[in-house]
Motif scaffolding. Sequence first.
Motif, short mmCIF file in Angstrom:
data_model
loop_
_atom_site.label_atom_id
_atom_site.label_comp_id
_atom_site.label_asym_id
_atom_site.label_seq_id
_atom_site.Cartn_x
_atom_site.Cartn_y
_atom_site.Cartn_z
N VAL A 152 0.72 -1.31 0.07
CA VAL A 152 0.08 -0.10 -0.06
C VAL A 152 0.98 1.33 -0.01
O VAL A 152 2.00 1.24 0.46
CB VAL A 152 -0.93 0.05 1.23
N ASP A 153 0.18 2.48 -0.64
CA ASP A 153 1.15 3.63 -0.52
C ASP A 153 1.25 4.40 0.78
O ASP A 153 2.05 4.99 1.00
CB ASP A 153 0.39 4.45 -1.71
N SER A 154 0.24 4.12 1.45
CA SER A 154 0.03 4.89 2.85
C SER A 154 -0.67 4.26 3.71
O SER A 154 -1.52 3.45 3.35
CB SER A 154 -0.72 6.56 2.57
N GLU A 200 10.80 -1.20 7.57
CA GLU A 200 10.16 -1.67 6.50
C GLU A 200 9.50 -0.70 5.56
O GLU A 200 9.27 -0.50 4.41
CB GLU A 200 9.36 -2.70 6.62
N MET A 201 8.45 0.20 6.49
CA MET A 201 7.88 1.26 5.87
C MET A 201 8.89 2.31 5.35
O MET A 201 8.81 2.65 4.07
CB MET A 201 6.93 1.96 6.80
N ARG A 202 9.90 2.45 5.91
CA ARG A 202 10.70 3.48 5.41
C ARG A 202 11.43 2.87 3.92
O ARG A 202 11.69 3.57 2.98
CB ARG A 202 12.00 3.87 6.34
N ARG A 203 11.76 1.62 4.05
CA ARG A 203 12.25 0.94 3.05
C ARG A 203 11.53 1.08 1.91
O ARG A 203 12.01 1.30 0.67
CB ARG A 203 12.75 -0.65 3.11
N ARG A 204 10.15 0.75 1.98
CA ARG A 204 9.02 0.73 1.02
C ARG A 204 8.67 2.03 0.56
O ARG A 204 8.11 2.21 -0.45
CB ARG A 204 7.96 -0.10 1.44
N GLY A 205 8.88 3.21 1.36
CA GLY A 205 8.45 4.35 1.19
C GLY A 205 7.02 4.55 1.50
O GLY A 205 6.29 5.60 0.78
N THR A 206 6.33 3.77 2.39
CA THR A 206 5.02 3.66 2.92
C THR A 206 5.02 4.93 3.80
O THR A 206 5.43 5.31 4.65
CB THR A 206 4.83 2.59 3.59
N VAL A 207 4.02 6.01 3.39
CA VAL A 207 3.58 7.13 3.98
C VAL A 207 2.91 6.78 5.21
O VAL A 207 1.77 6.04 5.36
CB VAL A 207 3.03 7.96 2.97
N LEU A 208 3.19 7.61 6.31
CA LEU A 208 2.44 7.37 7.36
C LEU A 208 1.59 8.75 7.79
O LEU A 208 2.01 9.82 7.76
CB LEU A 208 3.22 7.40 8.71
N ASP A 209 0.15 8.60 7.48
CA ASP A 209 -0.69 9.52 7.85
C ASP A 209 -1.19 9.38 9.31
O ASP A 209 -2.12 8.67 9.78
CB ASP A 209 -2.00 9.29 6.97
#
Length: 435
Positions: free
Chosen positions: A220-222, A266-275
Amino acid sequence: MQVAYRGATLLDGTGAPARAGVTILVVEGTIARVAPDAQFTAADLDGVEVLDLGGRHVIPGLIDAHQHIATPPDRPLAEATLRRDFFGGVTATRDMADDLRQVADIARAALVGELAAPDIHYAALMAGPSFFADPRTWQVSQGATPGEVPWMQAITAETDLPLAVAMARGTYATAVKIYANLPGELVAAITAEAHRQGLAVWAHAAVFPATPGQVVAAGVDSVSHAHLLVHEAADRPLTTYQDKPPVDFARFAGADDAELGLLLAEMRRRGTVLDATASLWATLGREAADKESRARAAELDGLNAALTTQALRAGVSVCAGTDRDPDPTDPWPPLFDELDYFVDRCGLTPVEALRCASHGGALSLGAQERLGTVEPGKQADFVVLDEDPAHSLAALRSVVHVVKRGRRYDRAEFDAERRSASTAGTTLANGAPAV
């Protein structure tokens, strides 16, 4: 049309320090050039409208990455809320699932300039069938059946996903929002199909029974709501959105949590944005009617602050979303509260907090190539302030001009309208009651 904004002190949103004495040249809604005033010759400015900012401060347009403007549909209220936000410097917003029959028309009106409002990027929702007992789903599906409309679909293992995603695309949605009561394999399948058809995927940080780790692994993107990340460390398997496991709040009140650290890496590695919607529970706590509700909100607020801070330290991209709709007669956007929270509770500087609401917001929209910074080639969305936002976020309440797609709007006109309506004891032109 060409306009040169001269003499600005520019905080461009790239992470670079502010620069004084800068000219921003806007041509047909796009930033054509950003350079020191002295580098523009008389020939460069021939036939160009010149606005002398006299040392005023310019920041990128702000992005509220989490709003709901039509749950339930109320067109005058939505327009009043968006207008208030816009004249406070919010030039784009993410609508995170609503009655898209109304949202789509408001988005069109904002896009073409019929409304002075942020550009709206919106999602069509998908969830498991058991989620659709939620009364909000009925509010946004009036006249139809929740779960059986293109903007709000119930998904099972038997669903024709290419068709379901195509129906979501037919609403002109930017993204699919994955909400609740779906297993990890279905979250992954929806995400893959949405991406194949050119839609972004925005998800709750925990989808139940899908864990945060499974949601992130799905691509997922975010992900939304920092406090939901805690369920990566749940002491029992997740079941449904309606049956969340208890949380050991004390565990997360101190140092960074190692188990969540792996997820954040893992979020940082994938570029997953945290809202993060970080300030949400603090606000809900202030508004709570009873002691028990206030106590629960305080626990969740502490969790939000701790997990958002850990995410920021881990290098996760964080955007600024509010997920609340205060009275539109409040003169300033609720986004300001979220940014204050980032500074006061999460340790960011004002400049870092602002970048969450500009570059971070653009990342959440998947629009970083055209939004989020004041640079050549970007859409001309920026805000002119009287005061220095790098010194204090209180400067955000000194808006002079808001520029969206190259068109300039003056805050003074908005304030005069409010004063006039208040004196007359009437409502504002867009339907909001006067202050």
